[in-house]
Design an enzyme around this catalytic site. Structure first.
Site, PDB file in Angstrom:
ATOM      1  N   GLU A  10      67.142  30.193  46.776  1.00  0.00           N
ATOM      2  CA  GLU A  10      67.287  29.875  48.082  1.00  0.00           C
ATOM      3  C   GLU A  10      68.487  29.203  48.211  1.00  0.00           C
ATOM      4  O   GLU A  10      69.074  29.080  49.260  1.00  0.00           O
ATOM      5  CB  GLU A  10      66.057  28.878  48.586  1.00  0.00           C
ATOM      6  CG  GLU A  10      66.006  28.469  49.812  1.00  0.00           C
ATOM      7  CD  GLU A  10      66.586  27.028  50.009  1.00  0.00           C
ATOM      8  OE1 GLU A  10      67.041  26.764  51.123  1.00  0.00           O
ATOM      9  OE2 GLU A  10      66.925  26.319  49.093  1.00  0.00           O
ATOM     10  N   HIS A 308      61.501  28.760  48.824  1.00  0.00           N
ATOM     11  CA  HIS A 308      61.697  27.421  48.641  1.00  0.00           C
ATOM     12  C   HIS A 308      60.957  27.137  47.254  1.00  0.00           C
ATOM     13  O   HIS A 308      61.500  26.357  46.112  1.00  0.00           O
ATOM     14  CB  HIS A 308      61.369  26.477  49.643  1.00  0.00           C
ATOM     15  CG  HIS A 308      62.468  26.330  50.681  1.00  0.00           C
ATOM     16  ND1 HIS A 308      62.546  27.099  51.839  1.00  0.00           N
ATOM     17  CD2 HIS A 308      63.228  25.220  50.766  1.00  0.00           C
ATOM     18  CE1 HIS A 308      63.548  26.798  52.538  1.00  0.00           C
ATOM     19  NE2 HIS A 308      64.048  25.635  52.187  1.00  0.00           N
TER      20      HIS A 308
END
Length: 338
Positions: A10, A308
């Protein structure tokens, strides 16, 4: 020295926050390169500078490259002693994200840590302070981290002006947590809030949320109206169970009706409640470092494995070499420490 590629996965500020947090706890120097390399404005933003600086003060670290725009940081931690600390982000940058970076190092300090953080309390792309208070705090308390968060002033983008005070007691060790099941439903709690806006904004938000959750019993949503240097509104809701808490939040913005604000947040929470998950998508990545540091096995259930979460797993495993086992418990994803 540990080397972390800040552009991995990410590739956001979370890589940096987790890296310096674990560096401080484990007394392991770290160099993070390629910080936010794929973002429109790569390198450190003001809130990242504040977060690194805060963790550095907690452990008397030597740091290089900590300035806005820097894409490489070297962090050499010292001892975690404790004490009182006051940090001003200087913008509407998220106090919650700075607190997340500081929380584990503070818990492993030798004495009580009191953190006064100034900046934004309710900002885009970060958990509102009430999410930290209503969702994050009770879950990490189950894992042995004693924290209390007081909201002094709310702060919204772009002026900021918010302030929170967090008190973290020394933690003898992180405990594993079994969130393989929720336990019985207890209640839904929450807060609808507005600053420098009419009272009806709060009441409309609140009633829309209550209407969307009418099928559930034992619901209490507080109302909070304040004045300050910045203007904004929002709502945070938390579904409390015997073993866990699920959260949802929506931040107000110009043109968004109060009714839509409340209904959207309530609908998001209801969907997570129906899923059977034991952590929401935001708590999923936040709990991973705690799980890995615990001596006992931990298990959680999530709706899906987010980018995430995958990125945070990678950072944690770089430091601890402790692999997370990810499997399916249809229709959910099960994450446990291996």
């Amino acid at each position: 020295m540990m080397e972390i590629d800040g552009s991995h996965g990410e590739g956001g500020g979370q890589v940096l926050r987790t890296a310096v947090s674990l560096s401080a706890v484990l007394r392991e120097p770290v160099r993070v390169t390629g910080i936010r390399a794929g973002r429109p404005n790569p390198g450190l933003a003001a809130q990242h500078v504040a977060g690194i600086g805060a963790v550095a003060e907690l452990c008397d670290a030597e740091v290089d490259g900590v300035s806005v725009g820097s894409e490489e940081v070297t962090f050499r931690p010292g001892a975690l002693v404790g004490g009182e600390f006051d940090f001003d982000i200087g913008t509407a940058g998220s106090t919650s994200l700075v607190l997340q970076a500081c929380l584990l190092p503070a818990a492993f300090s030798k004495s009580l840590v009191t953190l006064t953080l100034k900046g934004g309390t309710d900002t885009k792309w970060s958990p509102p302070v009430d999410f930290m208070r209503l969702v994050h705090t009770p879950i990490v308390r189950r894992m042995g981290v004693s924290i209390d968060i007081d909201l002094v002033h709310r702060g919204f983008y772009p002026e900021g002006g918010g302030e929170i005070v967090a008190r973290i007691d020394p933690c003898p060790g992180i405990r594993g947590v079994d969130l393989g099941h929720r336990g019985g439903f207890l209640r839904v709690s929450g807060v609808a809030y507005a600053q420098n806006l009419p009272e009806h904004v709060i009441s409309r938000t609140k009633h829309a949320a209550l209407k969307a959750l009418v099928e559930h019993k034992n619901i209490k949503v507080d109302s909070e109206r304040s004045s300050g240097v910045s203007t904004g509104a929002g709502v945070v809701l938390a579904a409390e169970y015997e073993n866990t808490v699920l959260g949802a939040s929506v931040l107000g913005k110009r043109g968004l009706k109060a009714e839509t604000l409340g209904e959207t947040c309530a609908t998001d929470l209801a969907e997570t409640m129906r899923s059977g998950a034991t952590v929401d998508e935001h708590m999923l990545d936040q709990i991973l470092p705690y799980m890995a540091l615990a001596k006992e096995e931990s298990v959680i259930l999530a709706e899906e494995l987010t980018g995430h979460a995958e990125t945070n797993m990678w950072v944690v495993e770089r430091f601890l070499g402790r692999r997370f086992a990810v499997g399916k418990r249809d229709p959910l994803v099960e994450v446990r420490t291996a």
